[in-house]
Design a protein around this motif. Structure first.
Motif, PDB file in Angstrom:
ATOM      1  N   PHE A  48      -4.000   8.070  53.644  1.00 42.93           N
ATOM      2  CA  PHE A  48      -4.625   8.941  52.682  1.00 42.93           C
ATOM      3  C   PHE A  48      -5.837   8.333  52.054  1.00 42.93           C
ATOM      4  CE2 PHE A  48      -5.119  11.243  48.797  1.00 42.93           C
ATOM      5  CZ  PHE A  48      -4.943  12.516  49.148  1.00 42.93           C
ATOM      6  N   LYS A  49      -5.898   7.388  51.962  1.00 43.52           N
ATOM      7  CA  LYS A  49      -7.156   6.467  51.517  1.00 43.52           C
ATOM      8  C   LYS A  49      -8.291   6.358  52.451  1.00 43.52           C
ATOM      9  CE  LYS A  49      -8.866   2.029  49.687  1.00 43.52           C
ATOM     10  NZ  LYS A  49      -8.440   0.644  49.128  1.00 43.52           N
ATOM     11  N   ILE A  50      -7.768   6.088  53.598  1.00 41.07           N
ATOM     12  CA  ILE A  50      -8.758   6.148  54.823  1.00 41.07           C
ATOM     13  C   ILE A  50      -9.569   7.347  54.914  1.00 41.07           C
ATOM     14  CG2 ILE A  50      -9.029   5.898  57.234  1.00 41.07           C
ATOM     15  CD1 ILE A  50      -8.848   3.012  56.193  1.00 41.07           C
ATOM     16  N   LEU A  51      -8.484   8.593  55.063  1.00 43.56           N
ATOM     17  CA  LEU A  51      -9.145   9.619  55.319  1.00 43.56           C
ATOM     18  C   LEU A  51     -10.008  10.344  54.210  1.00 43.56           C
ATOM     19  CD1 LEU A  51      -5.988  11.325  57.098  1.00 43.56           C
ATOM     20  CD2 LEU A  51      -8.188  10.381  58.142  1.00 43.56           C
ATOM     21  N   THR A  52      -9.512  10.177  52.952  1.00 45.76           N
ATOM     22  CA  THR A  52     -10.605  10.709  51.914  1.00 45.76           C
ATOM     23  C   THR A  52     -11.639   9.743  51.403  1.00 45.76           C
ATOM     24  OG1 THR A  52      -8.854   9.575  50.444  1.00 45.76           O
ATOM     25  CG2 THR A  52      -8.402  11.818  50.948  1.00 45.76           C
ATOM     26  N   THR A  53     -11.474   8.435  51.619  1.00 46.23           N
ATOM     27  CA  THR A  53     -12.627   7.689  51.273  1.00 46.23           C
ATOM     28  C   THR A  53     -13.691   7.416  52.348  1.00 46.23           C
ATOM     29  OG1 THR A  53     -11.129   6.390  49.891  1.00 46.23           O
ATOM     30  CG2 THR A  53     -13.260   5.336  50.263  1.00 46.23           C
ATOM     31  N   ARG A  66      -4.107  16.693  50.329  1.00 42.84           N
ATOM     32  CA  ARG A  66      -3.673  16.270  49.146  1.00 42.84           C
ATOM     33  C   ARG A  66      -2.384  15.539  49.257  1.00 42.84           C
ATOM     34  NH1 ARG A  66       0.612  19.354  47.270  1.00 42.84           N
ATOM     35  NH2 ARG A  66       0.829  21.400  48.319  1.00 42.84           N
ATOM     36  N   LYS A  67      -1.710  14.881  48.299  1.00 47.95           N
ATOM     37  CA  LYS A  67      -0.557  14.205  48.111  1.00 47.95           C
ATOM     38  C   LYS A  67       0.430  15.250  47.432  1.00 47.95           C
ATOM     39  CE  LYS A  67      -1.872   9.595  47.515  1.00 47.95           C
ATOM     40  NZ  LYS A  67      -2.167   8.432  46.641  1.00 47.95           N
ATOM     41  N   GLY A  68       1.771  15.404  47.779  1.00 43.24           N
ATOM     42  CA  GLY A  68       2.864  16.094  47.076  1.00 43.24           C
ATOM     43  C   GLY A  68       4.240  15.740  47.494  1.00 43.24           C
ATOM     44  N   ARG A  69       5.035  16.765  47.137  1.00 47.60           N
ATOM     45  CA  ARG A  69       6.554  16.396  47.624  1.00 47.60           C
ATOM     46  C   ARG A  69       6.974  17.837  48.372  1.00 47.60           C
ATOM     47  NH1 ARG A  69       8.990  12.199  45.476  1.00 47.60           N
ATOM     48  NH2 ARG A  69       7.779  11.005  43.843  1.00 47.60           N
ATOM     49  N   THR A  76       2.179  13.748  52.279  1.00 44.36           N
ATOM     50  CA  THR A  76       0.780  13.893  52.428  1.00 44.36           C
ATOM     51  C   THR A  76       0.654  15.308  53.126  1.00 44.36           C
ATOM     52  OG1 THR A  76       0.460  12.497  54.203  1.00 44.36           O
ATOM     53  CG2 THR A  76       0.050  11.637  51.933  1.00 44.36           C
ATOM     54  N   PHE A  77      -0.309  16.033  52.644  1.00 50.53           N
ATOM     55  CA  PHE A  77      -0.726  17.210  53.503  1.00 50.53           C
ATOM     56  C   PHE A  77      -2.023  17.142  54.126  1.00 50.53           C
ATOM     57  CE2 PHE A  77       2.249  18.305  50.118  1.00 50.53           C
ATOM     58  CZ  PHE A  77       3.217  19.249  50.672  1.00 50.53           C
ATOM     59  N   LEU A  78      -2.041  17.551  55.288  1.00 47.08           N
ATOM     60  CA  LEU A  78      -3.202  17.041  56.230  1.00 47.08           C
ATOM     61  C   LEU A  78      -3.794  18.539  56.912  1.00 47.08           C
ATOM     62  CD1 LEU A  78      -1.629  14.056  58.139  1.00 47.08           C
ATOM     63  CD2 LEU A  78      -3.068  13.942  56.100  1.00 47.08           C
ATOM     64  N   GLU A  79      -4.804  18.526  57.536  1.00 46.38           N
ATOM     65  CA  GLU A  79      -5.233  19.553  58.094  1.00 46.38           C
ATOM     66  C   GLU A  79      -4.756  19.772  59.323  1.00 46.38           C
ATOM     67  OE1 GLU A  79      -9.565  18.558  58.826  1.00 46.38           O
ATOM     68  OE2 GLU A  79      -9.994  19.117  56.675  1.00 46.38           O
ATOM     69  N   TRP A  80      -4.614  21.180  59.647  1.00 41.59           N
ATOM     70  CA  TRP A  80      -3.859  21.687  61.075  1.00 41.59           C
ATOM     71  C   TRP A  80      -4.951  21.464  62.125  1.00 41.59           C
ATOM     72  CZ3 TRP A  80       0.672  22.765  62.983  1.00 41.59           C
ATOM     73  CH2 TRP A  80       0.762  23.288  64.228  1.00 41.59           C
ATOM     74  N   ALA A  81      -4.576  20.727  63.172  1.00 40.92           N
ATOM     75  CA  ALA A  81      -5.525  20.450  64.316  1.00 40.92           C
ATOM     76  C   ALA A  81      -5.179  21.376  65.366  1.00 40.92           C
ATOM     77  CB  ALA A  81      -5.480  19.047  64.939  1.00 40.92           C
ATOM     78  N   GLU A  82      -5.926  22.400  65.848  1.00 44.36           N
ATOM     79  CA  GLU A  82      -5.781  23.059  66.809  1.00 44.36           C
ATOM     80  C   GLU A  82      -5.638  22.470  68.223  1.00 44.36           C
ATOM     81  OE1 GLU A  82      -4.782  26.332  66.975  1.00 44.36           O
ATOM     82  OE2 GLU A  82      -5.425  26.636  64.672  1.00 44.36           O
ATOM     83  N   GLY A  83      -4.641  22.777  69.175  1.00 48.81           N
ATOM     84  CA  GLY A  83      -4.680  22.296  70.574  1.00 48.81           C
ATOM     85  C   GLY A  83      -3.352  21.438  70.657  1.00 48.81           C
ATOM     86  N   ASP A  84      -3.301  20.938  71.753  1.00 47.62           N
ATOM     87  CA  ASP A  84      -2.133  20.000  72.092  1.00 47.62           C
ATOM     88  C   ASP A  84      -2.545  18.508  71.955  1.00 47.62           C
ATOM     89  OD1 ASP A  84      -0.442  22.231  72.751  1.00 47.62           O
ATOM     90  OD2 ASP A  84      -1.667  22.346  74.522  1.00 47.62           O
ATOM     91  N   SER A  85      -1.517  17.452  72.048  1.00 53.87           N
ATOM     92  CA  SER A  85      -1.829  16.221  72.092  1.00 53.87           C
ATOM     93  C   SER A  85      -2.258  15.928  73.446  1.00 53.87           C
ATOM     94  CB  SER A  85      -0.624  15.389  71.855  1.00 53.87           C
ATOM     95  OG  SER A  85       0.659  15.517  72.930  1.00 53.87           O
ATOM     96  N   LEU A  86      -2.916  14.784  73.683  1.00 52.33           N
ATOM     97  CA  LEU A  86      -3.247  14.363  75.020  1.00 52.33           C
ATOM     98  C   LEU A  86      -1.980  14.043  75.895  1.00 52.33           C
ATOM     99  CD1 LEU A  86      -5.244  13.640  77.316  1.00 52.33           C
ATOM    100  CD2 LEU A  86      -5.309  11.290  76.105  1.00 52.33           C
ATOM    101  N   ALA A 157      -2.393   5.490  60.137  1.00 54.48           N
ATOM    102  CA  ALA A 157      -1.880   4.794  59.177  1.00 54.48           C
ATOM    103  C   ALA A 157      -1.985   3.392  59.436  1.00 54.48           C
ATOM    104  CB  ALA A 157      -0.283   5.222  59.595  1.00 54.48           C
ATOM    105  N   HIS A 158      -2.595   2.765  60.419  1.00 52.15           N
ATOM    106  CA  HIS A 158      -2.568   1.603  60.952  1.00 52.15           C
ATOM    107  C   HIS A 158      -4.103   1.319  60.867  1.00 52.15           C
ATOM    108  CE1 HIS A 158       1.479   0.746  61.949  1.00 52.15           C
ATOM    109  NE2 HIS A 158       1.503   1.830  62.524  1.00 52.15           N
ATOM    110  N   ALA A 159      -4.821   2.367  60.390  1.00 56.37           N
ATOM    111  CA  ALA A 159      -6.431   2.094  60.359  1.00 56.37           C
ATOM    112  C   ALA A 159      -6.934   1.137  59.300  1.00 56.37           C
ATOM    113  CB  ALA A 159      -7.100   3.360  60.052  1.00 56.37           C
ATOM    114  N   GLU A 160      -7.937   0.509  59.654  1.00 60.17           N
ATOM    115  CA  GLU A 160      -8.541  -0.286  58.489  1.00 60.17           C
ATOM    116  C   GLU A 160     -10.348  -0.074  58.597  1.00 60.17           C
ATOM    117  OE1 GLU A 160      -6.223  -4.603  59.332  1.00 60.17           O
ATOM    118  OE2 GLU A 160      -7.690  -3.968  61.132  1.00 60.17           O
TER     119      GLU A 160
END
Length: 330
Positions: A48-53, A66-69, A76-86, A157-160
């Motif tokens: 969440f920090k990497i994506l928003t910052t 945003r964050k939520g429950r 965490t709530f994330l944008e919907w990405a159209e398409g399929d995974s590789l 999640a593992h990004a730096e």
């Protein structure tokens, strides 16, 4: 229903640490990432920090909302990405036995690879390394065709944040994990881990990304440019070509060896003879040429072959400007 409490519509992935659900905010589809195991808390917050910052304005990254429950669990709530995974696309589009006569399929795969490399480059430009590039973490949208495919990288999640303290010889070694990841992705995309025949340019691209050669890539943008060049000149790089075609001007990239295929083959053949017959006599190969014509670079072409087979590549150089210093060549 409060904005912090959502009713999931479909479970996309049910893991030990996270549960991924497709849901809605109003009529807008979104993705929720629900924390199942507390051990994943730091990864949830990190993404969440990497994506928003750092990546809020990066088109190549799926954005955070945003964050939520959900059902009392942190999410965490994330944008919907159209398409399929590789990963899904590869399952639906198996590799041909050979790319000979399959130029359309090959071009589609090169277009997808180029779009992925460009997406990785865009993330790096924002100062972030993904650290977990896999076919499952790449969403491809082919609605407008492979030549105009759109890419979204997911699961940061593992990004730096890229740290300039990791610079070595003008190169930030922190990005190597993404370059290697991109290499494995391209290997899955073109070769599938088999002995499938592919154009030499593709095989070299994969080897360079996997850091198996002395021409190893130092940036995702270089890989992106190489793939663009393949798309611009498929007759040069992706299909058999005549001597006349090969004489055209190329945008030669630094660190690449051109026009020495025969000489390089002699060196590699000699090494393989010795490797396959360890009890035989050693061989000596002499390379002659004027100063600055690439003799040292040609010899260094052997390095990746030796190291890839568990050998040791040792080199030395007699420099006439340092001849007063003993043992400099050693």
């Amino acid at each position: 229903m409060s904005p912090n409490e959502m009713i999931p519509s479909q479970v996309v992935h049910d893991g030990d640490t996270f549960r991924i659900e497709s849901t809605y905010e109003g009529e807008k589809p979104v993705v929720s990432k629900v924390l199942v195991d507390i051990q994943g808390l730091s990864y949830l917050y990190n993404e969440f920090k990497i994506l928003t910052t750092f990546l809020s304005e990066c088109e190549a990254a799926r954005g955070a909302i945003r964050k939520g429950r959900i059902d009392g669990k942190l999410a965490t709530f994330l944008e919907w990405a159209e398409g399929d995974s590789l990963e899904e696309w590869l399952q639906q589009n198996p590799h041909p036995a050979s790319y000979e006569g399959e130029i359309e399929d090959l071009m589609n795969r090169v277009n997808i690879a180029q779009a992925i490399a460009q997406a990785v480059s865009q993330v790096h430009e924002k100062g972030v390394v993904h650290n977990d590039l896999t076919p499952g973490n790449i969403i491809i949208d082919l609605e407008r065709g492979a030549a105009s495919c759109r890419i979204k990288l997911i699961d940061f999640a593992h990004a730096e944040k890229i740290d300039d303290a990791n610079m070595a010889d003008g190169v930030n070694v922190q990005v190597n994990s993404d370059l290697t990841g991109l290499g494995y992705v391209c290997n899955d995309l073109f070769l599938g881990g088999s002995d499938r025949k592919a154009p030499e340019s593709i095989v070299a691209l994969v080897a360079d990304l996997l850091q198996l050669t002395n021409r190893a890539y130092t940036s995702s943008e270089d890989a992106n440019l190489d793939l663009k060049q393949m798309l611009d000149l498929p007759e040069m790089f992706l299909v058999d070509r005549s001597t006349e075609d090969m004489s055209r001007d190329l945008n030669l990239l630094p660190g690449k060896m051109y026009g020495r295929d025969k000489e390089r083959a002699v060196l590699i053949d000699a090494y393989r003879r010795i490797r396959d017959k360890p009890g035989d006599s050693p061989e000596v190969i002499l390379i002659s040429g004027d100063s600055g014509t690439g003799k040292s670079s040609l010899v260094n072409e052997l390095r990746w072959e030796v190291e890839a087979n568990g050998g040791y590549f040792i080199s030395g150089k007699f420099d006439h400007l340092r001849r007063v210093q003993p043992y400099t060549a050693l």
